[in-house]
Design an enzyme around this catalytic site. Structure first.
Site, PDB file in Angstrom:
ATOM      1  N   CYS A 231       0.837  -1.217   0.141  1.00 60.11           N
ATOM      2  CA  CYS A 231       0.063  -0.080   0.015  1.00 60.11           C
ATOM      3  C   CYS A 231       0.850   1.091   0.181  1.00 60.11           C
ATOM      4  O   CYS A 231       0.932   1.972   0.953  1.00 60.11           O
ATOM      5  CB  CYS A 231      -0.846  -0.079   1.160  1.00 60.11           C
ATOM      6  SG  CYS A 231      -1.889  -1.658   1.533  1.00 60.11           S
ATOM      7  N   ALA A 232       1.462   1.591  -1.314  1.00 62.03           N
ATOM      8  CA  ALA A 232       2.668   2.158  -1.229  1.00 62.03           C
ATOM      9  C   ALA A 232       2.554   3.861  -1.123  1.00 62.03           C
ATOM     10  O   ALA A 232       3.449   4.649  -0.430  1.00 62.03           O
ATOM     11  CB  ALA A 232       3.527   2.033  -2.424  1.00 62.03           C
ATOM     12  N   ALA A 233       1.292   4.392  -1.528  1.00 62.03           N
ATOM     13  CA  ALA A 233       1.109   5.871  -1.719  1.00 62.03           C
ATOM     14  C   ALA A 233       1.164   6.637  -0.292  1.00 62.03           C
ATOM     15  O   ALA A 233       0.503   5.957   0.616  1.00 62.03           O
ATOM     16  CB  ALA A 233      -0.151   6.010  -2.563  1.00 62.03           C
ATOM     17  N   GLY A 236       6.600   7.501   0.562  1.00 65.31           N
ATOM     18  CA  GLY A 236       7.666   7.799   1.861  1.00 65.31           C
ATOM     19  C   GLY A 236       8.220   6.539   2.439  1.00 65.31           C
ATOM     20  O   GLY A 236       9.664   6.866   2.492  1.00 65.31           O
ATOM     21  N   LYS A 237       7.749   5.795   2.714  1.00 65.37           N
ATOM     22  CA  LYS A 237       8.357   4.552   3.079  1.00 65.37           C
ATOM     23  C   LYS A 237       9.063   3.725   2.345  1.00 65.37           C
ATOM     24  O   LYS A 237      10.308   3.075   2.737  1.00 65.37           O
ATOM     25  CB  LYS A 237       7.234   3.591   3.857  1.00 65.37           C
ATOM     26  CG  LYS A 237       6.563   4.444   5.216  1.00 65.37           C
ATOM     27  CD  LYS A 237       5.362   3.490   5.887  1.00 65.37           C
ATOM     28  CE  LYS A 237       4.522   4.407   6.776  1.00 65.37           C
ATOM     29  NZ  LYS A 237       3.628   5.199   6.150  1.00 65.37           N
ATOM     30  N   ASP A 282      -4.795  -3.932  -7.004  1.00 63.16           N
ATOM     31  CA  ASP A 282      -5.393  -4.415  -5.527  1.00 63.16           C
ATOM     32  C   ASP A 282      -4.489  -5.450  -5.023  1.00 63.16           C
ATOM     33  O   ASP A 282      -4.617  -6.632  -5.428  1.00 63.16           O
ATOM     34  CB  ASP A 282      -6.711  -4.872  -5.902  1.00 63.16           C
ATOM     35  CG  ASP A 282      -7.524  -5.238  -4.326  1.00 63.16           C
ATOM     36  OD1 ASP A 282      -6.581  -5.348  -3.417  1.00 63.16           O
ATOM     37  OD2 ASP A 282      -8.642  -5.620  -4.587  1.00 63.16           O
ATOM     38  N   ASP A 301       1.491  -1.735   5.365  1.00 63.84           N
ATOM     39  CA  ASP A 301       1.079  -0.361   5.828  1.00 63.84           C
ATOM     40  C   ASP A 301      -0.265  -0.151   5.513  1.00 63.84           C
ATOM     41  O   ASP A 301      -0.818   0.491   4.624  1.00 63.84           O
ATOM     42  CB  ASP A 301       1.829   0.846   5.200  1.00 63.84           C
ATOM     43  CG  ASP A 301       1.833   2.212   5.847  1.00 63.84           C
ATOM     44  OD1 ASP A 301       1.062   2.121   7.150  1.00 63.84           O
ATOM     45  OD2 ASP A 301       2.123   3.297   5.526  1.00 63.84           O
ATOM     46  N   CYS A 354      -1.369   3.598  11.589  1.00 64.52           N
ATOM     47  CA  CYS A 354      -1.376   4.893  12.222  1.00 64.52           C
ATOM     48  C   CYS A 354      -2.489   4.896  13.060  1.00 64.52           C
ATOM     49  O   CYS A 354      -3.112   6.028  13.325  1.00 64.52           O
ATOM     50  CB  CYS A 354      -1.121   6.023  11.415  1.00 64.52           C
ATOM     51  SG  CYS A 354      -2.458   6.139   9.873  1.00 64.52           S
TER      52      CYS A 354
END
Length: 413
Positions: A231-233, A236-237, A282, A301, A354
């Site tokens: 779930c890259a967007a 930053g990570k 997906d 994430d 988060c």
């Protein structure tokens, strides 16, 4: 407030249209103050108005919040704050209500706003969950969530060391402090436009909370590993992982092609995209994107309630509904179950959110471990917060960081 749109998304489109950086900074500060003090403003309106502002007149209601924010949280000159807000009412075609706006702001100036408990900003269903999950920490969580967050920077170690960049900040009049145990992090007490950060456009530094930076340490893939960021967007990570090891074979997935473009832009600015592959897909539908080669490390994430970052996204408390949580829990569960078979034996999957809700964090991991015999929980050190027994939880405001959860899972060889 009244259309249910994301503050982050609205600012991203609105602020660039303001040519003066001082105007951009003021608009952003007003919006954050208006939303952080939303409950206090609403209590004041309820106390001072015989009849509430009609639901259909959300623009007027929002304007009153903007006026209150200027007078109270930001402490702007009262005559300027009142005058500008009344003029805005006229500019919005509400000349008949300009007198009402003036009267309410003058009263706020004379009497101060109505006091409310910090938890009043949280919807009742979320208060109940938070009290149940963190009875002893509840007051601290809501207090920290109502405050302003410091500005955390991540130094790109491929372009120089942290101390050298700290010296550059000092020369620019931006003193920063280091955080022990977080090798790339620097902390600025007050936010500043990225245009003031030395070398930002050249990729020398990024803005990222230290709790999010800790993901790279928690995952810690071996050199040259094949890594999936599911779930890259906004990227930053993934970028942090590539800054640390440019030889990683990294696949960055995101379900939203538009958000994936932000990942691409982030990689380009930082100069880390050469070895990375970006794909819109997906993550749970592995048949549509996986090539059959196992991953040495996987980062999940996961989409979550974002209850650990309310101080950065105060509109969460306006928009989040109890019914949202069931869908988020299901998505998290499906991500874990779908991606685990793609992990090589001996490899590691980091589940991160988060959120501060145990259903999304500790209990989600406990349930996964119960149904996945070849999964082992790997202990993390105190840098990652308190040990919950099934992962580590950092609460909002601890060491100035966001609320974050980490659970490192290893697949039995």
């Amino acid at each position: 407030m009244h259309d249910g749109r994301s503050l982050k998304g609205e600012l991203a489109s609105a602020l660039p249209r303001l040519p003066d950086p001082r105007d951009r900074a003021l608009v952003e500060a007003i919006c954050f103050a208006a939303l952080r003090q939303h409950a206090r403003h609403e209590a004041s309106l309820a106390a001072w108005m015989a009849k509430p502002v009609p639901r259909r007149d959300g623009v007027l209601r929002a304007l009153l919040h903007v006026g209150f924010a200027q007078l109270d949280a930001l402490g702007l000159a009262p005559h300027a704050a009142v005058g500008a807000t009344v003029e805005a009412a006229r500019a919005l075609g509400r000349s008949r209500q300009a007198g009402l706006v003036n009267a309410l702001l003058r009263r706020a100036q004379r009497e101060g706003l109505v006091d409310v408990a910090p938890e009043a900003a949280w919807p009742e269903w979320l208060q109940a969950r938070l009290r149940s999950d963190w009875p002893a920490e509840f007051d601290g969580i809501v207090a920290a969530s109502a405050g302003r967050a410091p500005m955390w920077l991540r130094v790109n170690r491929r372009r120089g060391g942290r101390q050298a960049y700290c010296d550059r900040l000092a020369e620019a009049g931006l003193p920063a402090t280091e955080q022990p145990g977080f090798d790339d992090a620097l902390r600025l007490e007050d936010a500043t436009p990225v245009t003031r950060l030395p070398g930002f456009d050249d990729g020398d530094v990024s803005v990222q909370d230290a709790a999010a930076q800790a993901v790279a340490d928690a995952l810690s893939p071996p050199p040259g590993a094949r890594v999936l960021d599911a779930c890259a967007a906004p990227g930053g990570k993934s970028a942090h992982l590539l800054e640390r090891d440019p030889f990683l074979r990294l696949l960055a997935l995101d379900i939203d092609p538009a958000r994936l473009e932000k990942v691409r832009a982030t990689f380009a600015r930082l100069g880390v995209g050469a070895a990375a592959e970006l794909k819109a897909a997906d993550a749970t539908d592995t048949a549509t994107w996986w090539d059959g080669e196992s991953f040495d490390a996987i980062l999940v994430d996961a989409p979550c309630s974002a209850t650990g970052i309310v101080r950065r996204q105060p509109d969460i408390l306006l928009h989040r509904r109890g019914s949202d949580l069931d869908g988020l829990l299901d998505t998290q569960r499906r991500l874990l179950d779908a991606l685990w078979p793609l992990l090589a034996p001996g490899g590691s999957l980091l589940y991160a959110t988060c959120s501060v809700l145990r259903d999304e964090n500790q209990r989600q991991v406990e349930a996964f471990l119960a149904r996945t015999p070849d999964a082992i929980l790997v202990p993390l050190d105190p840098r990652f917060g308190a040990d919950t027994g099934a992962g580590h939880q950092r609460l909002p405001g601890e060491a100035g960081m966001d609320g974050f959860f980490y659970a490192r899972l290893q697949r039995r060889s």
